[in-house]
Scaffold this motif. Structure first.
Motif, PDB file in Angstrom:
ATOM      1  N   GLY A 173     -22.696 -20.199  -1.388  1.00  0.00           N
ATOM      2  CA  GLY A 173     -23.827 -21.033  -1.013  1.00  0.00           C
ATOM      3  C   GLY A 173     -24.394 -21.775  -2.215  1.00  0.00           C
ATOM      4  N   ARG A 174     -25.677 -21.586  -2.475  1.00  0.00           N
ATOM      5  CA  ARG A 174     -26.322 -22.272  -3.606  1.00  0.00           C
ATOM      6  C   ARG A 174     -26.191 -21.496  -4.909  1.00  0.00           C
ATOM      7  N   PHE A 175     -25.575 -20.327  -4.858  1.00  0.00           N
ATOM      8  CA  PHE A 175     -25.476 -19.452  -6.028  1.00  0.00           C
ATOM      9  C   PHE A 175     -24.058 -19.474  -6.597  1.00  0.00           C
ATOM     10  N   THR A 176     -23.955 -19.688  -7.912  1.00  0.00           N
ATOM     11  CA  THR A 176     -22.666 -19.739  -8.586  1.00  0.00           C
ATOM     12  C   THR A 176     -22.721 -18.878  -9.842  1.00  0.00           C
ATOM     13  N   ALA A 184     -14.432  -3.602 -22.173  1.00  0.00           N
ATOM     14  CA  ALA A 184     -13.953  -2.743 -21.084  1.00  0.00           C
ATOM     15  C   ALA A 184     -14.726  -2.966 -19.784  1.00  0.00           C
ATOM     16  N   PHE A 185     -15.806  -3.741 -19.823  1.00  0.00           N
ATOM     17  CA  PHE A 185     -16.522  -4.054 -18.595  1.00  0.00           C
ATOM     18  C   PHE A 185     -15.575  -4.767 -17.634  1.00  0.00           C
ATOM     19  N   ASP A 186     -15.593  -4.363 -16.335  1.00  0.00           N
ATOM     20  CA  ASP A 186     -14.623  -4.917 -15.401  1.00  0.00           C
ATOM     21  C   ASP A 186     -15.237  -5.515 -14.137  1.00  0.00           C
ATOM     22  N   TYR A 187     -16.551  -5.598 -14.089  1.00  0.00           N
ATOM     23  CA  TYR A 187     -17.199  -6.090 -12.862  1.00  0.00           C
ATOM     24  C   TYR A 187     -18.589  -6.542 -13.258  1.00  0.00           C
ATOM     25  N   PHE A 188     -18.962  -7.754 -12.794  1.00  0.00           N
ATOM     26  CA  PHE A 188     -20.209  -8.356 -13.275  1.00  0.00           C
ATOM     27  C   PHE A 188     -21.014  -8.864 -12.078  1.00  0.00           C
ATOM     28  N   PRO A 189     -21.973  -8.064 -11.600  1.00  0.00           N
ATOM     29  CA  PRO A 189     -22.805  -8.492 -10.467  1.00  0.00           C
ATOM     30  C   PRO A 189     -24.144  -9.062 -10.922  1.00  0.00           C
ATOM     31  N   TRP A 190     -24.769  -9.786 -10.004  1.00  0.00           N
ATOM     32  CA  TRP A 190     -26.147 -10.227 -10.169  1.00  0.00           C
ATOM     33  C   TRP A 190     -26.956  -9.635  -9.016  1.00  0.00           C
ATOM     34  N   TYR A 191     -28.134  -9.123  -9.358  1.00  0.00           N
ATOM     35  CA  TYR A 191     -29.029  -8.553  -8.362  1.00  0.00           C
ATOM     36  C   TYR A 191     -30.330  -9.355  -8.334  1.00  0.00           C
ATOM     37  N   GLN A 192     -30.912  -9.426  -7.125  1.00  0.00           N
ATOM     38  CA  GLN A 192     -32.169 -10.136  -6.896  1.00  0.00           C
ATOM     39  C   GLN A 192     -33.208  -9.118  -6.444  1.00  0.00           C
ATOM     40  N   GLN A 193     -34.396  -9.191  -7.032  1.00  0.00           N
ATOM     41  CA  GLN A 193     -35.444  -8.245  -6.668  1.00  0.00           C
ATOM     42  C   GLN A 193     -36.740  -8.975  -6.368  1.00  0.00           C
ATOM     43  N   PHE A 194     -37.280  -8.723  -5.173  1.00  0.00           N
ATOM     44  CA  PHE A 194     -38.599  -9.237  -4.803  1.00  0.00           C
ATOM     45  C   PHE A 194     -39.655  -8.172  -5.103  1.00  0.00           C
ATOM     46  N   PRO A 195     -40.895  -8.609  -5.337  1.00  0.00           N
ATOM     47  CA  PRO A 195     -41.956  -7.642  -5.695  1.00  0.00           C
ATOM     48  C   PRO A 195     -42.077  -6.515  -4.685  1.00  0.00           C
ATOM     49  N   GLY A 196     -42.146  -5.291  -5.203  1.00  0.00           N
ATOM     50  CA  GLY A 196     -42.318  -4.128  -4.349  1.00  0.00           C
ATOM     51  C   GLY A 196     -41.060  -3.649  -3.654  1.00  0.00           C
ATOM     52  N   LYS A 197     -39.934  -4.270  -3.946  1.00  0.00           N
ATOM     53  CA  LYS A 197     -38.670  -3.917  -3.299  1.00  0.00           C
ATOM     54  C   LYS A 197     -37.658  -3.459  -4.346  1.00  0.00           C
ATOM     55  N   GLY A 198     -36.623  -2.791  -3.858  1.00  0.00           N
ATOM     56  CA  GLY A 198     -35.511  -2.480  -4.740  1.00  0.00           C
ATOM     57  C   GLY A 198     -34.609  -3.700  -4.900  1.00  0.00           C
ATOM     58  N   ALA A 251     -31.290  -6.072  -4.808  1.00  0.00           N
ATOM     59  CA  ALA A 251     -30.228  -6.228  -3.817  1.00  0.00           C
ATOM     60  C   ALA A 251     -29.132  -7.104  -4.409  1.00  0.00           C
ATOM     61  N   LEU A 252     -27.882  -6.737  -4.124  1.00  0.00           N
ATOM     62  CA  LEU A 252     -26.761  -7.499  -4.659  1.00  0.00           C
ATOM     63  C   LEU A 252     -26.784  -8.928  -4.133  1.00  0.00           C
ATOM     64  N   LEU A 253     -26.649  -9.883  -5.079  1.00  0.00           N
ATOM     65  CA  LEU A 253     -26.660 -11.301  -4.724  1.00  0.00           C
ATOM     66  C   LEU A 253     -25.240 -11.875  -4.729  1.00  0.00           C
ATOM     67  N   ILE A 254     -24.543 -11.676  -5.810  1.00  0.00           N
ATOM     68  CA  ILE A 254     -23.198 -12.216  -5.999  1.00  0.00           C
ATOM     69  C   ILE A 254     -22.555 -11.472  -7.160  1.00  0.00           C
ATOM     70  N   ALA A 255     -21.220 -11.393  -7.172  1.00  0.00           N
ATOM     71  CA  ALA A 255     -20.538 -10.659  -8.242  1.00  0.00           C
ATOM     72  C   ALA A 255     -19.216 -11.333  -8.572  1.00  0.00           C
ATOM     73  N   ILE A 256     -18.704 -11.051  -9.776  1.00  0.00           N
ATOM     74  CA  ILE A 256     -17.457 -11.656 -10.221  1.00  0.00           C
ATOM     75  C   ILE A 256     -16.656 -10.652 -11.033  1.00  0.00           C
ATOM     76  N   ARG A 257     -15.350 -10.794 -11.025  1.00  0.00           N
ATOM     77  CA  ARG A 257     -14.466  -9.983 -11.876  1.00  0.00           C
ATOM     78  C   ARG A 257     -13.973 -10.854 -13.019  1.00  0.00           C
ATOM     79  N   PRO A 258     -13.565 -10.256 -14.148  1.00  0.00           N
ATOM     80  CA  PRO A 258     -13.257 -11.044 -15.344  1.00  0.00           C
ATOM     81  C   PRO A 258     -11.989 -11.895 -15.262  1.00  0.00           C
TER      82      PRO A 258
END
Lengths: 112, 111
Positions: free
Chosen positions: B60-63, B29-43, B45-52
């Motif tokens: 760019g360089r991210f797939t 039932a999952f319908d959305y698949f994001p990737w998040y990037q986190q640097f030290p000491g930070k919250g 942040a959305l990097l890229i996302a895909i639907r099924p």
């Protein structure tokens, strides 16, 4: 535009104390949520809200309460702090449906 | 239970190499698949996302590669740079809008 603001940044509590972690957003987002981040466990959802007056439980809700009286604010209350609640807490918001979450900078909580 | 399983826990890549992080899920039932990037000491942040309904998405360089039948998706970082050194989280959204995260991958890109 401040985004998502969390206070305090750091907090030390004694076991049994209560406290409220504050979260405010100025982007008029309907969706807000609280996560805790622990090493090797990733981000685990505590509670979330899809709009003012509506809250629901996430994966790890025990020991925490939330309320959403306004669109802007979503405080997280620890009722009786335990050492197992030592963690970094993140508040996040989005326009809707938890797509593109905007995270705050986190609150590092230690319970002694 | 861990609804989204992420591997590896840590990854070291040379500058210019390809970084690959994998995630697997059980809930169809999952319908959305994001990737998040986190640097030290930070919250995070959305990097890229895909639907099924899409098998691949590139920014760019991210797939993101998505295999619906295998219930797996992965993040590929091409030409990895030291500035990409961060913790990466995959996630999946369920029908009640809960976003469930994987356990994270700490990436180090050596110069």
């Amino acid at each position: 535009n401040a985004g998502v603001t969390q206070t305090p940044k750091f907090q030390v509590l004694k076991t049994g104390q209560s406290m409220t972690l504050q979260c405010a957003q100025d982007m008029n987002h309907e969706y807000m949520s609280w996560y805790r981040q622990d090493p090797g466990m990733g981000l685990r959802l505590i509670h979330y809200s899809v709009g003012a007056g509506i809250t629901d439980q996430g994966e790890v809700p025990n020991g925490y309460n939330v309320s959403r009286s306004t669109t802007e604010d979503f405080p997280l209350r620890l009722l009786s702090a335990a050492p197992s609640q030592t963690s970094v807490y993140f508040c996040a918001s989005s326009y809707g449906g938890s797509e593109k979450l905007f995270f705050g900078s986190g609150t590092q909580l230690s319970v002694l | 239970q861990q609804q989204v399983k992420q591997s590896p826990q840590s990854l070291i890549v040379q500058k210019g190499g390809i970084s690959i992080i994998n995630c697997a899920y059980e809930n169809t039932a999952f319908d959305y698949f994001p990737w998040y990037q986190q640097f030290p000491g930070k919250g995070p942040a959305l990097l890229i996302a895909i639907r099924p309904d899409v098998s691949e998405k590139k920014e760019g360089r991210f797939t993101i590669s998505f295999n619906k039948s295998a219930k797996q998706f992965s993040l590929h970082i091409m030409d990895s740079q030291p500035g990409d050194s961060a913790t990466y989280f995959c996630a999946a959204r369920d029908s009640s809008y809960k976003l469930i995260f994987g356990s994270g991958t700490r990436l180090l890109v050596r110069p």
